[in-house]
Design a protein around this motif. Structure first.
Motif, short mmCIF file in Angstrom:
data_model
loop_
_atom_site.label_atom_id
_atom_site.label_comp_id
_atom_site.label_asym_id
_atom_site.label_seq_id
_atom_site.Cartn_x
_atom_site.Cartn_y
_atom_site.Cartn_z
N GLY A 48 0.86 -1.19 0.00
CA GLY A 48 0.00 0.00 0.00
C GLY A 48 0.89 1.23 0.00
O GLY A 48 1.78 1.37 -0.82
N ARG A 49 0.68 2.09 0.96
CA ARG A 49 1.47 3.32 1.07
C ARG A 49 2.63 3.17 2.04
O ARG A 49 3.42 4.10 2.22
N LYS A 50 2.75 2.02 2.69
CA LYS A 50 3.80 1.82 3.71
C LYS A 50 5.09 1.32 3.09
O LYS A 50 5.11 0.37 2.32
N TRP A 51 6.21 1.98 3.45
CA TRP A 51 7.53 1.52 3.08
C TRP A 51 7.99 0.57 4.16
O TRP A 51 7.89 0.86 5.36
N LEU A 52 8.56 -0.56 3.76
CA LEU A 52 9.05 -1.56 4.70
C LEU A 52 10.42 -2.06 4.23
O LEU A 52 10.70 -2.10 3.03
N ALA A 53 11.25 -2.46 5.18
CA ALA A 53 12.55 -3.05 4.87
C ALA A 53 12.88 -4.04 5.97
O ALA A 53 12.44 -3.88 7.11
N THR A 54 13.66 -5.05 5.63
CA THR A 54 14.06 -6.01 6.66
C THR A 54 15.21 -5.44 7.48
O THR A 54 16.00 -4.61 6.99
N LYS A 55 15.29 -5.90 8.70
CA LYS A 55 16.38 -5.47 9.58
C LYS A 55 17.72 -5.90 8.98
O LYS A 55 18.70 -5.17 9.07
N GLY A 56 17.74 -7.06 8.35
CA GLY A 56 18.96 -7.53 7.70
C GLY A 56 19.42 -6.59 6.59
O GLY A 56 20.62 -6.36 6.41
N GLU A 57 18.48 -6.02 5.87
CA GLU A 57 18.81 -5.07 4.81
C GLU A 57 19.39 -3.78 5.39
O GLU A 57 20.32 -3.21 4.86
N ILE A 58 18.83 -3.34 6.51
CA ILE A 58 19.36 -2.15 7.20
C ILE A 58 20.78 -2.43 7.67
O ILE A 58 21.67 -1.60 7.52
N GLU A 59 20.99 -3.62 8.23
CA GLU A 59 22.33 -4.00 8.71
C GLU A 59 23.32 -4.10 7.54
O GLU A 59 24.49 -3.74 7.67
N ARG A 60 22.86 -4.58 6.38
CA ARG A 60 23.71 -4.64 5.18
C ARG A 60 24.15 -3.23 4.79
O ARG A 60 25.32 -2.98 4.50
N TYR A 61 23.19 -2.30 4.79
CA TYR A 61 23.49 -0.91 4.44
C TYR A 61 24.54 -0.33 5.42
O TYR A 61 25.51 0.29 4.99
N ILE A 62 24.34 -0.56 6.71
CA ILE A 62 25.28 -0.04 7.72
C ILE A 62 26.67 -0.63 7.47
O ILE A 62 27.67 0.09 7.51
N GLY A 63 26.73 -1.94 7.23
CA GLY A 63 28.02 -2.59 6.96
C GLY A 63 28.71 -2.00 5.74
O GLY A 63 29.93 -1.77 5.76
N ASN A 64 27.95 -1.74 4.69
CA ASN A 64 28.52 -1.12 3.48
C ASN A 64 29.05 0.27 3.78
O ASN A 64 30.11 0.66 3.28
N GLU A 65 28.32 1.03 4.57
CA GLU A 65 28.75 2.39 4.91
C GLU A 65 30.04 2.35 5.74
O GLU A 65 30.93 3.17 5.53
N ILE A 66 30.14 1.40 6.65
CA ILE A 66 31.36 1.27 7.46
C ILE A 66 32.55 0.90 6.56
O ILE A 66 33.62 1.49 6.65
#
Length: 71
Positions: A48-66
């Motif tokens: 619908g109008r809600k954006w969702l992401a998995t916690k694993g995907e957030i952790e992947r992003y953080i790892g890439n940024e580090i």
């Protein structure tokens, strides 16, 4: 292994976060979370109008940024 068994094997990184939970987890503002989602830096999906992401995907992003900041 059937689909029911696969569903029971979810890990904590499979937890789905909404925008408010992402804001809390990342400790950044709402507009910055939306920028990350729209740019594809955090892979996400919409229901619908809600954006969702998995916690694993957030952790992947953080790892890439580090990793990128160490180079």
């Amino acid at each position: 292994m059937n689909d029911t068994t696969k569903a029971q094997e979810c890990t904590p990184s499979d937890e789905v976060l909404n925008i408010d939970e992402m804001i809390s987890y990342l400790k950044i503002g709402r507009s910055n979370v939306y920028k990350l989602l729209r740019s594809g830096k955090i892979r996400s999906f919409r229901i619908g109008r809600k954006w969702l992401a998995t916690k694993g995907e957030i952790e992947r992003y953080i790892g890439n940024e580090i990793t990128n900041s160490e180079q």
